[in-house]
Motif scaffolding. Structure first.
Motif, PDB file in Angstrom:
ATOM      1  N   SER A   1      -5.187  10.108  -0.106  1.00  0.00           N
ATOM      2  CA  SER A   1      -6.154   9.212  -0.740  1.00  0.00           C
ATOM      3  C   SER A   1      -7.332   9.980  -1.319  1.00  0.00           C
ATOM      4  O   SER A   1      -8.005   9.497  -2.209  1.00  0.00           O
TER       5      SER A   1
ATOM      6  N   CYS B   1      -5.272  15.212  -6.473  1.00  0.00           N
ATOM      7  CA  CYS B   1      -4.350  14.884  -5.374  1.00  0.00           C
ATOM      8  C   CYS B   1      -3.061  15.698  -5.433  1.00  0.00           C
ATOM      9  O   CYS B   1      -2.483  16.028  -4.394  1.00  0.00           O
TER      10      CYS B   1
ATOM     11  N   VAL C   1       1.772  10.277  -4.403  1.00  0.00           N
ATOM     12  CA  VAL C   1       1.488   8.849  -4.467  1.00  0.00           C
ATOM     13  C   VAL C   1       0.069   8.634  -3.950  1.00  0.00           C
ATOM     14  O   VAL C   1      -0.354   9.290  -3.003  1.00  0.00           O
ATOM     15  N   SER C   2      -0.678   7.720  -4.576  1.00  0.00           N
ATOM     16  CA  SER C   2      -1.974   7.374  -4.012  1.00  0.00           C
ATOM     17  C   SER C   2      -2.255   5.890  -4.192  1.00  0.00           C
ATOM     18  O   SER C   2      -2.617   5.428  -5.265  1.00  0.00           O
ATOM     19  N   THR C   3      -2.033   5.148  -3.135  1.00  0.00           N
ATOM     20  CA  THR C   3      -2.324   3.712  -3.147  1.00  0.00           C
ATOM     21  C   THR C   3      -3.151   3.398  -1.910  1.00  0.00           C
ATOM     22  O   THR C   3      -2.796   2.533  -1.112  1.00  0.00           O
ATOM     23  N   ALA C   4      -4.236   4.158  -1.736  1.00  0.00           N
ATOM     24  CA  ALA C   4      -5.137   3.980  -0.597  1.00  0.00           C
ATOM     25  C   ALA C   4      -4.355   4.071   0.717  1.00  0.00           C
ATOM     26  O   ALA C   4      -3.504   4.942   0.877  1.00  0.00           O
TER      27      ALA C   4
END
Lengths: 86, 301, 393
Positions: C101, C132, C152-155
């Protein structure tokens, strides 16, 4: 009180980025949150807590505590008048 | 397997919105009529949300089975704003809004929120291959039987990131760019004369022109295409373009595309290919800083 | 086609490898302490208990190897998972799907102090790992992975989505093996971010308890190795049978009172796995201990399971909320739950919340017959992911 209400309206508009809203658009007795008023949400509540602490020296530890205080601009002004330290 | 078709392509660059290659008047206030929903959005969020909403405007919300987004550096403006406030206010009395909005999946989440789309929603953040990763996922979603997938890529220039990237030597060959691109992907209806996604390959690390050419020949071969018939959209430097064109004995002159640099520029290259290539098979060759490479093979149906 | 879990790796505030983590869970040793790094905030956090140099030494790297803490955790856990799987990365198409994140924010913060005074100042090495993707590339480099990798970054649901993509790429025959999970280091940015949202508990967090008052943050990394069952050389821990991501589409940070997104992700994951609610024997809940999350998650669970809610617990009071690493670490715990019949204790639960009416498991158990574990991870932007780990028939 009237003066404080006007000042608060200005602060809300500036801090909450209420584009296209003028102080005259805000009814001091209308609910700030939910339908029928300004339609503010939980993030706005956090920003109002910041306004109270920064500008009036009033600390609110728990956002849930603010529910009645934040009902309208008028209730906010009344709370500030009663608790102001700055 | 059914072909994966791109049925719509929108681009927002320097406040100019194009839809399927045609310029359209654009007013963010019209796209997001409710002022209370607009007020927290930073510039990049507005760019992405505007482009995404425009691209999805003809689709009912319940027909959108996925929103897949990509960004190299995400919502940098808000990230810096929050970092600055930590320093200036010494970790006290911080406004949460820039923190919330700095999250990488903000744009995908906002589109879902504004349109009430409850389906799959994922964001990729892998340097110069962020968009390719999202495209792979979106194409796979369609192949797995989902209906419309909204695919997008957004990056912004901020004063700080421009200075840092200049100091890191990342702007030696190209100016920094930015933009928002969105596409609708779904399973093709035959005879619609639209662009299809045929194959995607991504590589990290250095790649010689010879290695790149071999990858292209392999890709063409496994898809039953003569490499020399490809129309190349060159999202890479001119030397590589010429070298590859020679090695592949391309019959058509490559279409040069790369005029600037940013992590998700390949999304713009895809928009360009859709609107400018008339060939049956188009290959987008992308290179980001010589460390990320991708091949996107397109077809036509 | 069946997806087998063949390798596990985890680092967190309660241990530097999987065994240490499980031992701490067994003996109820949590990782919460006052922060060691420089911050004015007086809140408990679950930090990985060693400095970077010690971790570098542990990994056998030169102490000059310049890495963000996020990358360092990622390398530690991903290396353990890969070595556990026994896979030779040179002999098949091995992918790396990692999530985070904040990426190298721990370094960027240092850089920013000089940079903000003058944009020509600040050492560039301190900002070069900001993005990231950087941590993922560094993990790939250390593990000699030359094939597909992405970030991947979705919190807070990031690692669940990384694992989901990995499973799908195996099913679509795009890879032969995949290392998937996530990594996140604590930093001022996130600590202050959650503090500004007023959802950090100043005390040790109490998931699902009536007195819960917010979450504690943590740091670490967790990865699992997945292969198609037919390709697995070693005996797998379990299968990954279900996965789904759905969007609550209710609020940028809050969850809907009905738990719509959570309901959808759990239901769809069960549909993918071909399971009924009665097949789920244990739920590793997201359970952050914020009043909003736990109530919304419980409501969604009730909607699915009715009066027959299976045993469930949250490990957040052990390791904190590790954000982008969260579902990576918890996937490791869930896989072992299926393999060894583990149930993990939900620390600090004393009082049933009348609005929830459910009590989590509070004691460690092993040897239970756990056919299917449902594991949840929910994040900002209404991003809800559910995974299902199952016994091999």
């Amino acid at each position: 009180m009237e003066e404080l209400i006007e000042k608060l309206k200005g602060e809300l508009i500036a801090e909450l980025n209420l584009e296209e809203t003028t102080p005259a658009d805000i009814d001091a007795e209308a609910p700030l949150f939910g339908d029928g008023g300004l339609g503010l949400d939980s993030i706005d509540a956090l920003e109002i807590i910041l306004i109270l602490e920064r500008n009036y020296g009033i600390k609110i530890e728990n956002p849930a505590q603010g529910k009645e205080i934040f009902y309208s601009v008028k209730t906010l002004a009344e709370y500030i008048t009663a608790n102001q330290k700055k | 397997m059914k072909p994966i078709t791109i049925t719509k392509s929108c681009q927002l660059k320097a406040d100019v919105l194009t839809v399927n290659g045609c310029e359209e008047p654009f007013d963010f206030k019209e796209l997001v009529a409710d002022a209370s929903l607009r007020r927290r959005m930073s510039r990049i969020v507005k760019m992405g949300v505007a482009c995404g909403l425009k691209c999805a405007e003809d689709l009912p919300s319940d027909s959108i089975d996925g929103i897949v987004t990509a960004t190299g550096l995400g919502c940098l403006g808000d990230t810096e704003k929050f970092m600055e406030s930590i320093v200036v206010n010494n970790e006290r009395l911080l406004n949460p809004t820039p923190f919330i909005q700095s999250t990488f999946n903000t744009i995908g989440g906002q589109i879902a929120l504004l349109r009430g789309i409850h389906s799959y929603n994922v964001t990729y953040v892998h340097r110069g291959l962020s968009f390719e990763s999202a495209l792979i996922d979106a194409a796979m979603q369609v192949a797995e039987g989902r209906r419309n997938i909204l695919l997008g890529a957004v990056d912004e220039i901020t004063a700080s990131s421009a200075d840092i990237q200049r100091r890191l030597g990342m702007t030696r060959d190209y100016e920094l760019g930015e933009g928002a691109n969105f596409f609708v992907l779904n399973a093709a209806t035959p005879g619609s004369n639209q662009t299809t996604v045929v194959d995607i390959d991504t590589r990290s690390g250095k790649l010689t022109d010879d290695e790149l050419s071999k990858l292209i020949i392999e890709m063409a071969k496994r898809n039953g295409i003569n490499a020399s018939d490809l129309c190349v959209v060159a999202n890479c430097n001119a030397a590589t373009t010429d070298s590859v064109a020679n090695r592949l004995s391309l019959k058509n002159k490559p279409l040069p595309f790369k005029t600037c640099e940013y992590h998700t520029l390949s999304a713009q290259a895809l928009d360009f290919a859709i609107n400018n290539s008339t060939a049956n098979n188009t290959l987008i060759i992308s290179d980001y800083q010589g460390i990320n490479h991708s091949l996107i093979l397109l077809g036509r149906i | 086609m069946k997806i087998a879990v063949t390798g596990l790796g985890a680092v967190s505030g309660i241990g530097l490898d999987v065994d240490e983590n499980i031992d701490a869970l067994k003996h109820k040793r949590h990782g919460m302490e006052k922060p060691h790094f420089f911050t004015h905030l007086d809140v408990p956090v679950s930090e990985v208990k060693v400095p970077n140099v010690t971790l570098l030494e542990y990994l056998g790297y030169d102490y000059n190897f310049f890495l963000s803490r996020t990358a360092l955790f990622g390398i530690t856990a991903a290396r353990e998972a890969l070595s556990d799987s026994g896979i030779d990365v040179h002999k098949m198409r091995v992918g790396l799907i990692s999530s985070t994140s904040v990426g190298g924010m721990d370094l960027s913060e240092e850089f920013y102090y000089s940079f903000r005074e003058n944009h020509e100042h600040g050492r560039l090495r301190w900002v070069s790992q900001h993005d990231c993707g950087s941590s993922t590339e560094l993990i790939a480099k250390c593990l000699h992975i030359t094939g597909f990798r992405t970030t991947v970054s979705t919190a807070c649901s990031s690692a669940g989505n990384a694992i989901m993509l990995g499973a799908r790429m195996l099913k679509n025959n795009m890879l032969d093996a995949v290392i998937a999970g996530g990594t996140d280091a604590l930093c001022k940015f996130t600590l202050n971010g959650f503090n500004s949202l007023m959802i950090l508990d100043k005390e040790h967090c109490r998931p699902f308890d009536a007195t819960r008052a917010g979450l504690n943050l943590g740091e670490g990394a967790g990865y699992i190795v997945m292969q198609r069952l037919d390709d697995a050389k070693r005996e797998p821990y379990c299968l990954l049978t279900g996965y789904a991501n759905a969007n609550d589409a209710y609020h940028q940070t809050g969850c809907s009172p009905e738990g719509n997104g959570a309901y959808k992700s759990m239901s769809e994951a069960m549909a993918v796995a071909g399971l009924q609610p009665s097949d789920i024997d244990y739920i590793n809940v997201h359970g952050t201990a914020t009043p909003n999350n736990d109530l919304s998650e419980a409501t969604a669970i009730r909607r699915i399971f009715g009066d027959r809610v299976p045993p469930f617990s949250s490990v957040k009071a052990f390791i904190g909320h590790t954000l982008g690493a969260s579902e990576g670490i918890e996937a490791v715990y869930s896989a072992l739950s299926v393999k060894n019949g583990y149930i993990y204790p939900n620390l600090n639960f004393k009082l049933v919340d009348p609005n929830i009416g459910l009590s989590p498991e509070t004691e460690f158990a092993e040897g239970r017959n756990i056919r299917n574990v449902l594991s949840n991870a929910f994040g900002f932007g209404g991003n809800d992911t559910s995974l299902i780990f199952s016994k091999i028939d």
